[in-house]
Design a protein around this motif. Sequence first.
Motif, PDB file in Angstrom:
ATOM      1  N   GLU A 287       0.847  -1.193   0.000  1.00  0.00           N
ATOM      2  CA  GLU A 287       0.000   0.000   0.000  1.00  0.00           C
ATOM      3  C   GLU A 287       0.889   1.252   0.000  1.00  0.00           C
ATOM      4  OE1 GLU A 287      -3.783  -0.132   2.345  1.00  0.00           O
ATOM      5  OE2 GLU A 287      -2.925   1.655   3.262  1.00  0.00           O
ATOM      6  N   ILE A 288       1.937   1.220   0.842  1.00  0.00           N
ATOM      7  CA  ILE A 288       2.886   2.338   0.881  1.00  0.00           C
ATOM      8  C   ILE A 288       3.651   2.446  -0.435  1.00  0.00           C
ATOM      9  CG2 ILE A 288       5.101   3.037   1.902  1.00  0.00           C
ATOM     10  CD1 ILE A 288       4.099   2.401   4.581  1.00  0.00           C
ATOM     11  N   TRP A 289       4.116   1.312  -0.927  1.00  0.00           N
ATOM     12  CA  TRP A 289       4.925   1.277  -2.163  1.00  0.00           C
ATOM     13  C   TRP A 289       4.104   1.810  -3.348  1.00  0.00           C
ATOM     14  CZ3 TRP A 289       9.885   1.135  -2.044  1.00  0.00           C
ATOM     15  CH2 TRP A 289      10.650   0.766  -3.136  1.00  0.00           C
ATOM     16  N   ASN A 290       2.847   1.423  -3.363  1.00  0.00           N
ATOM     17  CA  ASN A 290       1.936   1.872  -4.408  1.00  0.00           C
ATOM     18  C   ASN A 290       1.804   3.402  -4.377  1.00  0.00           C
ATOM     19  OD1 ASN A 290       0.266   0.889  -6.474  1.00  0.00           O
ATOM     20  ND2 ASN A 290      -1.554   1.357  -5.276  1.00  0.00           N
ATOM     21  N   HIS A 291       1.785   3.947  -3.146  1.00  0.00           N
ATOM     22  CA  HIS A 291       1.695   5.401  -2.993  1.00  0.00           C
ATOM     23  C   HIS A 291       2.968   6.073  -3.516  1.00  0.00           C
ATOM     24  CE1 HIS A 291       0.635   9.290  -1.422  1.00  0.00           C
ATOM     25  NE2 HIS A 291       1.707   9.320  -0.665  1.00  0.00           N
ATOM     26  N   TYR A 292       4.123   5.519  -3.161  1.00  0.00           N
ATOM     27  CA  TYR A 292       5.391   6.066  -3.671  1.00  0.00           C
ATOM     28  C   TYR A 292       5.369   6.081  -5.209  1.00  0.00           C
ATOM     29  CZ  TYR A 292       7.494   5.029   0.965  1.00  0.00           C
ATOM     30  OH  TYR A 292       7.797   4.954   2.295  1.00  0.00           O
ATOM     31  N   GLU A 293       4.942   4.943  -5.771  1.00  0.00           N
ATOM     32  CA  GLU A 293       4.964   4.832  -7.236  1.00  0.00           C
ATOM     33  C   GLU A 293       3.958   5.795  -7.888  1.00  0.00           C
ATOM     34  OE1 GLU A 293       4.634   0.548  -8.079  1.00  0.00           O
ATOM     35  OE2 GLU A 293       6.803   0.595  -8.420  1.00  0.00           O
ATOM     36  N   SER A 294       2.863   6.065  -7.181  1.00  0.00           N
ATOM     37  CA  SER A 294       1.884   7.006  -7.755  1.00  0.00           C
ATOM     38  C   SER A 294       2.474   8.411  -7.835  1.00  0.00           C
ATOM     39  CB  SER A 294       0.599   7.022  -6.918  1.00  0.00           C
ATOM     40  OG  SER A 294       0.821   7.689  -5.686  1.00  0.00           O
ATOM     41  N   LYS A 295       3.481   8.682  -6.998  1.00  0.00           N
ATOM     42  CA  LYS A 295       4.122  10.004  -6.976  1.00  0.00           C
ATOM     43  C   LYS A 295       5.388  10.057  -7.824  1.00  0.00           C
ATOM     44  CE  LYS A 295       1.360  11.833  -3.844  1.00  0.00           C
ATOM     45  NZ  LYS A 295       0.480  12.976  -4.137  1.00  0.00           N
ATOM     46  N   ARG A 296       6.069   8.922  -7.913  1.00  0.00           N
ATOM     47  CA  ARG A 296       7.407   8.933  -8.540  1.00  0.00           C
ATOM     48  C   ARG A 296       7.521   8.026  -9.769  1.00  0.00           C
ATOM     49  NH1 ARG A 296       7.996  12.936  -6.111  1.00  0.00           N
ATOM     50  NH2 ARG A 296       9.606  13.524  -4.594  1.00  0.00           N
ATOM     51  N   GLY A 297       6.424   7.400 -10.144  1.00  0.00           N
ATOM     52  CA  GLY A 297       6.489   6.468 -11.273  1.00  0.00           C
ATOM     53  C   GLY A 297       6.919   5.090 -10.816  1.00  0.00           C
ATOM     54  N   PRO A 298       6.823   4.080 -11.700  1.00  0.00           N
ATOM     55  CA  PRO A 298       7.186   2.710 -11.314  1.00  0.00           C
ATOM     56  C   PRO A 298       8.603   2.641 -10.734  1.00  0.00           C
ATOM     57  CG  PRO A 298       6.250   2.775 -13.514  1.00  0.00           C
ATOM     58  CD  PRO A 298       6.441   4.206 -13.097  1.00  0.00           C
ATOM     59  N   ALA A 299       8.741   1.868  -9.657  1.00  0.00           N
ATOM     60  CA  ALA A 299      10.033   1.810  -8.964  1.00  0.00           C
ATOM     61  C   ALA A 299      11.166   1.350  -9.885  1.00  0.00           C
ATOM     62  CB  ALA A 299       9.925   0.894  -7.748  1.00  0.00           C
ATOM     63  N   TRP A 300      10.836   0.532 -10.889  1.00  0.00           N
ATOM     64  CA  TRP A 300      11.920   0.028 -11.742  1.00  0.00           C
ATOM     65  C   TRP A 300      12.493   1.130 -12.634  1.00  0.00           C
ATOM     66  CZ3 TRP A 300      11.748   0.275 -17.016  1.00  0.00           C
ATOM     67  CH2 TRP A 300      10.500   0.409 -17.623  1.00  0.00           C
ATOM     68  N   THR A 301      11.836   2.295 -12.668  1.00  0.00           N
ATOM     69  CA  THR A 301      12.379   3.421 -13.451  1.00  0.00           C
ATOM     70  C   THR A 301      13.243   4.337 -12.588  1.00  0.00           C
ATOM     71  OG1 THR A 301      10.485   4.873 -12.996  1.00  0.00           O
ATOM     72  CG2 THR A 301      10.326   3.434 -14.929  1.00  0.00           C
TER      73      THR A 301
END
Length: 317
Positions: A287-301
């Motif tokens: 849930e937290i990771w999803n929030h980060y990605e919603s702000k910063r784009g997919p983590a793999w990028t």
Amino acid sequence: MPTTISITPPRDYLLHRDVCSYGYFLLAPNRWTPATRTFTRILLLPTGPATIHITQGNTPRPKRGGNLTIHASRTINKPELPDLHDALTRMLRLDETHTHTRAFHKLDPRFKHVGYARLFRSPTMFEDVIKTVTSCNVTWPNTINMNTLLCHHYGPGGSFPTPAIIARLRPANLRGRCRVGYRDARIVHLAKMFNTGQINPTWFQDPANPDDDVRQALLDLPGIGPYAASNIMQLLGRYAYLPLDSESVRHGRTVLGFKGHPAAIMKRIARHFAPMGNQQFRSYWFEIWNHYESKRGPAWTWDRETTGKTFTAAQLK
DNA sequence: GGTAGACCTGGACGC
DNA sequence: GCGTCCAGGTCTACC
């Protein structure tokens, strides 16, 4: 002579998703290259360090379950292969089969479609413990810096330092070179305990041992409090505890809409995830990771030097 | 058993 | 520039 090996992962395995699933993929000696979706790190094997590059498939869009290609910078001797295999299995969570991930998705179907379930970790429990200690009471860029300096000064060939190497250090030297601050004596103490067998990773990782016993044993270690113990639990594959910290409070406020003092918010978060039982860490984390990605784009990028330094909630304000 | 205060470091912020 | 605050906490001394 370089060595190339192919490994068949679990059938739902996706390298860029399952590696870039926890912040430690951004910490030295790990390196992720977004452009080529390649995971690189220096691993210390019995005959010395080797640089390992891992990719999945040859296409720009790898398929779930596609074979992993492991390219080593030097010859990997046959006797070293089991060590390499063990390190890769632990780090990439290749031991978590589709059956394991399905158990999580059954409890929390929100993450079934994207397939979040595996959390990246280190090839050894020692590295996970030290990385956790270096993440306490500091900003994330400082954690990145400490791990970079640890590998630079004390890791053979740029790998992560072994317990034996750290155990021999004077705390003041570790502090001076790696900027670990007051964590110096605790890190050296932990290294000594691993080096002498006082901390036995096999015991901690044995599923036959109850979660409560393992967590208590972690709490008895120097530098390990409630947050660190719960975090190390998930790194051991035990997901029944939440590592509640200031990051949790921000998440409770900004995403879940909880109000009140930090202690009250933490209690509400604990109640909120309690129905997820022995899977609650994963539910909480993604849930937290999803929030980060919603702000910063997919983590793999994310790149360690840019986005990778600014993804925590403190910097998403 | 519950709770202040100290503890390294480095970046952000206000003045 | 400089001082203060605080960040993905932990530990110790008090009460």
